[in-house]
Design a protein around this motif. Structure first.
Motif, PDB file in Angstrom:
ATOM      1  N   ILE A  11       0.865  -1.182   0.000  1.00 11.36           N
ATOM      2  CA  ILE A  11       0.000   0.000   0.000  1.00 11.36           C
ATOM      3  C   ILE A  11       0.896   1.224   0.000  1.00 11.36           C
ATOM      4  CG2 ILE A  11      -1.905   1.199   1.124  1.00 11.36           C
ATOM      5  CD1 ILE A  11      -2.408  -1.471   2.683  1.00 11.36           C
ATOM      6  N   ASP A  12       0.998   1.862  -1.153  1.00 14.73           N
ATOM      7  CA  ASP A  12       1.865   3.038  -1.294  1.00 14.73           C
ATOM      8  C   ASP A  12       1.432   3.781  -2.549  1.00 14.73           C
ATOM      9  OD1 ASP A  12       4.045   4.883  -1.249  1.00 14.73           O
ATOM     10  OD2 ASP A  12       5.318   3.362  -0.322  1.00 14.73           O
ATOM     11  N   ASN A  13       1.653   5.077  -2.571  1.00  9.69           N
ATOM     12  CA  ASN A  13       1.332   5.835  -3.780  1.00  9.69           C
ATOM     13  C   ASN A  13       2.594   6.406  -4.420  1.00  9.69           C
ATOM     14  OD1 ASN A  13       1.664   7.620  -1.635  1.00  9.69           O
ATOM     15  ND2 ASN A  13       0.295   9.143  -2.505  1.00  9.69           N
ATOM     16  N   ASP A  14       3.746   5.963  -3.956  1.00 14.38           N
ATOM     17  CA  ASP A  14       5.011   6.401  -4.529  1.00 14.38           C
ATOM     18  C   ASP A  14       5.488   5.336  -5.525  1.00 14.38           C
ATOM     19  OD1 ASP A  14       7.489   8.015  -4.653  1.00 14.38           O
ATOM     20  OD2 ASP A  14       8.366   6.201  -3.780  1.00 14.38           O
ATOM     21  N   GLU A  15       5.482   5.700  -6.819  1.00 11.34           N
ATOM     22  CA  GLU A  15       5.805   4.734  -7.872  1.00 11.34           C
ATOM     23  C   GLU A  15       7.183   4.097  -7.687  1.00 11.34           C
ATOM     24  OE1 GLU A  15       3.991   3.343 -10.176  1.00 11.34           O
ATOM     25  OE2 GLU A  15       2.232   4.545  -9.693  1.00 11.34           O
ATOM     26  N   ILE A  20      10.425  -0.729  -6.619  1.00 13.60           N
ATOM     27  CA  ILE A  20      11.503  -1.386  -5.869  1.00 13.60           C
ATOM     28  C   ILE A  20      10.948  -2.608  -5.135  1.00 13.60           C
ATOM     29  CG2 ILE A  20      13.081  -1.154  -3.895  1.00 13.60           C
ATOM     30  CD1 ILE A  20      13.364   1.841  -4.735  1.00 13.60           C
ATOM     31  N   LEU A  21       9.827  -2.427  -4.431  1.00 12.21           N
ATOM     32  CA  LEU A  21       9.239  -3.532  -3.677  1.00 12.21           C
ATOM     33  C   LEU A  21       8.802  -4.664  -4.601  1.00 12.21           C
ATOM     34  CD1 LEU A  21       7.175  -1.539  -1.020  1.00 12.21           C
ATOM     35  CD2 LEU A  21       9.192  -2.946  -0.604  1.00 12.21           C
ATOM     36  N   LYS A  22       8.143  -4.312  -5.715  1.00 14.92           N
ATOM     37  CA  LYS A  22       7.708  -5.346  -6.658  1.00 14.92           C
ATOM     38  C   LYS A  22       8.904  -6.145  -7.162  1.00 14.92           C
ATOM     39  CE  LYS A  22       5.126  -3.988 -10.138  1.00 14.92           C
ATOM     40  NZ  LYS A  22       4.264  -3.200 -11.040  1.00 14.92           N
ATOM     41  N   PHE A  23       9.968  -5.454  -7.504  1.00 11.76           N
ATOM     42  CA  PHE A  23      11.158  -6.111  -8.047  1.00 11.76           C
ATOM     43  C   PHE A  23      11.753  -7.092  -7.042  1.00 11.76           C
ATOM     44  CE2 PHE A  23      15.768  -6.325  -8.684  1.00 11.76           C
ATOM     45  CZ  PHE A  23      15.807  -6.839  -9.972  1.00 11.76           C
ATOM     46  N   ILE A  24      12.013  -6.623  -5.816  1.00  9.33           N
ATOM     47  CA  ILE A  24      12.688  -7.503  -4.854  1.00  9.33           C
ATOM     48  C   ILE A  24      11.774  -8.631  -4.375  1.00  9.33           C
ATOM     49  CG2 ILE A  24      14.388  -5.782  -4.118  1.00  9.33           C
ATOM     50  CD1 ILE A  24      12.802  -5.375  -1.553  1.00  9.33           C
ATOM     51  N   LEU A  25      10.474  -8.369  -4.270  1.00  6.29           N
ATOM     52  CA  LEU A  25       9.580  -9.394  -3.739  1.00  6.29           C
ATOM     53  C   LEU A  25       9.211 -10.439  -4.788  1.00  6.29           C
ATOM     54  CD1 LEU A  25       7.347  -7.105  -1.509  1.00  6.29           C
ATOM     55  CD2 LEU A  25       9.199  -8.623  -0.789  1.00  6.29           C
ATOM     56  N   LYS A  26       9.023 -10.004  -6.040  1.00  4.81           N
ATOM     57  CA  LYS A  26       8.730 -10.983  -7.096  1.00  4.81           C
ATOM     58  C   LYS A  26       9.932 -11.894  -7.323  1.00  4.81           C
ATOM     59  CE  LYS A  26       4.994  -8.912  -9.684  1.00  4.81           C
ATOM     60  NZ  LYS A  26       4.527  -8.335 -10.927  1.00  4.81           N
ATOM     61  N   LYS A  27      11.139 -11.333  -7.210  1.00  2.33           N
ATOM     62  CA  LYS A  27      12.357 -12.123  -7.365  1.00  2.33           C
ATOM     63  C   LYS A  27      12.408 -13.242  -6.314  1.00  2.33           C
ATOM     64  CE  LYS A  27      16.512 -10.380  -6.612  1.00  2.33           C
ATOM     65  NZ  LYS A  27      17.625  -9.453  -6.638  1.00  2.33           N
ATOM     66  N   GLU A  28      11.834 -12.977  -5.140  1.00  5.65           N
ATOM     67  CA  GLU A  28      11.802 -13.971  -4.061  1.00  5.65           C
ATOM     68  C   GLU A  28      10.621 -14.932  -4.212  1.00  5.65           C
ATOM     69  OE1 GLU A  28      13.992 -14.451  -1.401  1.00  5.65           O
ATOM     70  OE2 GLU A  28      15.257 -13.065  -2.526  1.00  5.65           O
ATOM     71  N   GLY A  29       9.752 -14.662  -5.199  1.00  5.22           N
ATOM     72  CA  GLY A  29       8.648 -15.574  -5.465  1.00  5.22           C
ATOM     73  C   GLY A  29       7.333 -15.253  -4.775  1.00  5.22           C
ATOM     74  N   TYR A  30       7.224 -14.089  -4.147  1.00  3.63           N
ATOM     75  CA  TYR A  30       5.969 -13.722  -3.495  1.00  3.63           C
ATOM     76  C   TYR A  30       4.942 -13.268  -4.527  1.00  3.63           C
ATOM     77  CZ  TYR A  30       8.738 -13.746   0.801  1.00  3.63           C
ATOM     78  OH  TYR A  30       9.549 -14.115   1.840  1.00  3.63           O
ATOM     79  N   LYS A  31       3.654 -13.476  -4.214  1.00  6.70           N
ATOM     80  CA  LYS A  31       2.566 -12.948  -5.046  1.00  6.70           C
ATOM     81  C   LYS A  31       2.273 -11.533  -4.537  1.00  6.70           C
ATOM     82  CE  LYS A  31       0.088 -17.078  -6.469  1.00  6.70           C
ATOM     83  NZ  LYS A  31       0.843 -18.229  -6.012  1.00  6.70           N
ATOM     84  N   ILE A  32       2.335 -10.562  -5.440  1.00  2.57           N
ATOM     85  CA  ILE A  32       2.238  -9.160  -5.047  1.00  2.57           C
ATOM     86  C   ILE A  32       0.933  -8.536  -5.534  1.00  2.57           C
ATOM     87  CG2 ILE A  32       3.363  -6.888  -5.242  1.00  2.57           C
ATOM     88  CD1 ILE A  32       5.057  -9.100  -3.869  1.00  2.57           C
TER      89      ILE A  32
END
Length: 122
Positions: A11-15, A20-32
């Motif tokens: 939950i953030d409105n800063d692109e 950054i979060l999408k990149f690091i978390l998807k790399k770890e295999g989380y569903k975002i």
């Protein structure tokens, strides 16, 4: 349960933060999932039932503190990590913990530190 089955709502409105979060978390295999304001976030939580929510404190329509409060009242199993820009008042951090936030990280954050904290909860 492995990371590919774990769901995280950002939950953030800063692109930049979202990317950054999408990149690091998807790399770890989380569903975002992403919500860019507090109202949208609270509508989506019961639908997606995330394992973890990462929320910024200052967000449109409902604050991160309101989101923390509602999650902790209604969805006790969901872990919440709050992100906050440096310089926000100390009492905001205290209030977040009083509302039940599980962890608090200052922006700009170290992605590796954030990942370690996420793994601790999931």
């Amino acid at each position: 349960m492995n990371s590919s089955e774990k769901k995280i709502l950002i939950i953030d409105n800063d692109e930049m933060t979202i990317e950054i979060l999408k990149f690091i978390l998807k790399k770890e295999g989380y569903k975002i999932s992403i919500a860019k304001d507090g109202v949208n976030a609270l509508e989506r939580i019961p639908i997606i039932m995330p394992d973890l929510v990462i929320t910024t404190i200052i967000i449109p329509l409902k604050s991160g503190l309101q989101i923390i409060s509602e999650i902790k009242q209604n969805f006790k199993n969901i872990k919440v990590i709050a992100l906050s820009s440096l310089g926000e008042e100390e009492n905001t951090v205290e209030e977040a913990f009083e509302l039940g936030v599980d962890d608090f990280i200052a922006k700009p954050f170290n992605p590796n530190e954030l990942l370690l904290r996420i793994k601790r909860f999931l």
